[in-house]
Structure formats: C-alpha cells, structure tokens
Write a protein that holds these residues in place. Sequence first.
Motif, PDB file in Angstrom:
ATOM      1  N   ALA A  41      -3.450  -5.988  -0.445  1.00  0.00           N
ATOM      2  CA  ALA A  41      -3.929  -4.301  -0.963  1.00  0.00           C
ATOM      3  C   ALA A  41      -5.825  -3.905  -0.986  1.00  0.00           C
ATOM      4  O   ALA A  41      -6.320  -4.242  -0.806  1.00  0.00           O
ATOM      5  N   ASN A  79       0.903  -1.618   0.181  1.00  0.00           N
ATOM      6  CA  ASN A  79       0.243  -0.176   0.014  1.00  0.00           C
ATOM      7  C   ASN A  79       0.894   1.641   0.304  1.00  0.00           C
ATOM      8  O   ASN A  79      -0.508   2.516   0.664  1.00  0.00           O
ATOM      9  N   THR A 137      -1.537   4.436  -5.185  1.00  0.00           N
ATOM     10  CA  THR A 137      -0.738   3.347  -4.572  1.00  0.00           C
ATOM     11  C   THR A 137      -0.610   2.220  -5.758  1.00  0.00           C
ATOM     12  O   THR A 137      -1.400   2.716  -6.888  1.00  0.00           O
ATOM     13  N   LEU A 184      -2.115  -7.677  -6.462  1.00  0.00           N
ATOM     14  CA  LEU A 184      -1.653  -7.180  -4.557  1.00  0.00           C
ATOM     15  C   LEU A 184      -3.167  -7.299  -4.384  1.00  0.00           C
ATOM     16  O   LEU A 184      -2.688  -7.113  -3.329  1.00  0.00           O
TER      17      LEU A 184
END
Length: 206
Positions: free
Chosen positions: A148, A117, A126, A143
Amino acid sequence: GDGVTISYTGWMISPTYKTGFDDAGEHTVTITASDGKDEVSQDVTVTVNNLNRAPILQAISDVAVKEGDTDKLKALIGKGADPNAKDILGSPALIGAACAGHTEMVEALLAAGADVNGKGALVDSTALVCAASEGHTESVKALLAAGADVNAKNEYGQSALYLGAQGCHTESLKALIAGGADINAETVNGNTALRVAELMGCTKAV
C-alpha cells in the motif's frame, strides 16, 4: 389517391426503437393509419427478450464485508466474485474491510487480487488511510505488507499518518512511520501529522 400517415403510440412513438436491458418483457404499441379523413388502428404486442446481458458479479462489500464474515467472503471469491467489486456507493470491498478492522478479510481480499491502493467513488481515500484513521493496526500492517502507498491521501490531503495522529492511534503510527510515512506531509490546509498531534495532545504518537 390520398396520402396515408402512419403513427405510433404507446410503448413506441416512432417506427424504430433501440431496446435496452430494462425493456425486456411484453409491450403494446398502437399503430394508426390515417388519410386525413378516415383512420384505422391496431394494437400490436412487441416482445423483447432478455438476451446478451453481461453477467453481474456479486458485490462482496454488501454481502460479506459489513458482516465480518470471512468464510462467506472466501466462498464468494471461490465462486468467482470480483475482489474489487464495489458497493452501491462505489466503495471497494477492501476499503470496507479495512475501515471495520476485519484484518482476515483484508488479507483474503488482497490474496484474491484486490487493488491495495484502490479508492472509493464518493470518498477519495484508500484502505490504508481508512484503517489508520480508525486505529486498526493489524489491518494497517497487512496493507503495508501488500505494498500500500504509505503516503496516499484523501481528498483533503490527509494521509494515513495524519489521520492516525488525529486519533492518537500510537501503534498504527509506529507501523506507518516504520513503513516510510512522510512525517512532514501537508494537508490542503498546510497541516501536518505532528501539528495535529500537538492540537490533540498526542505528541508522543508522532
């Protein structure tokens, strides 16, 4: 019995000087003694040694990420390169890899401990937001699998879902929605992913 004044010119202009790393090398200082009538000067060479400098970690973003060279990236990490190193613009390597859709590099950086992040210094965004905006679905999935924040936003309040809808990136949007993206999240201007999808003619994407 006359008082003597000492002055300094050249590299130093006072009796004391606090050196920094950029001062390493040899410097000339002229020291002058004067009683108001007569004076005498002498040049002195001051040598500043380059010691106690903190080690500089190689910026992964500059040397490997932009080239999409996963092997080079892994080699650098193996030699101790910081997976959270930033380029000259303050952007973490992970963001660079995600924006370019280099999924293998994204996975390698995450495995090495990159902050999933982490945000850039200039662009408050991000890796997930950038990957979604470019429609790099596999990077988006990698991710999300690494934890994330699916609802993270950039400085304009735009989430990954919003930017994915803006680009009509259907597969990325599916992954984001499956990952829990808030379809009602608003930007700083009050827009939503559905609204921008309608404007772009991509309602099937949301």
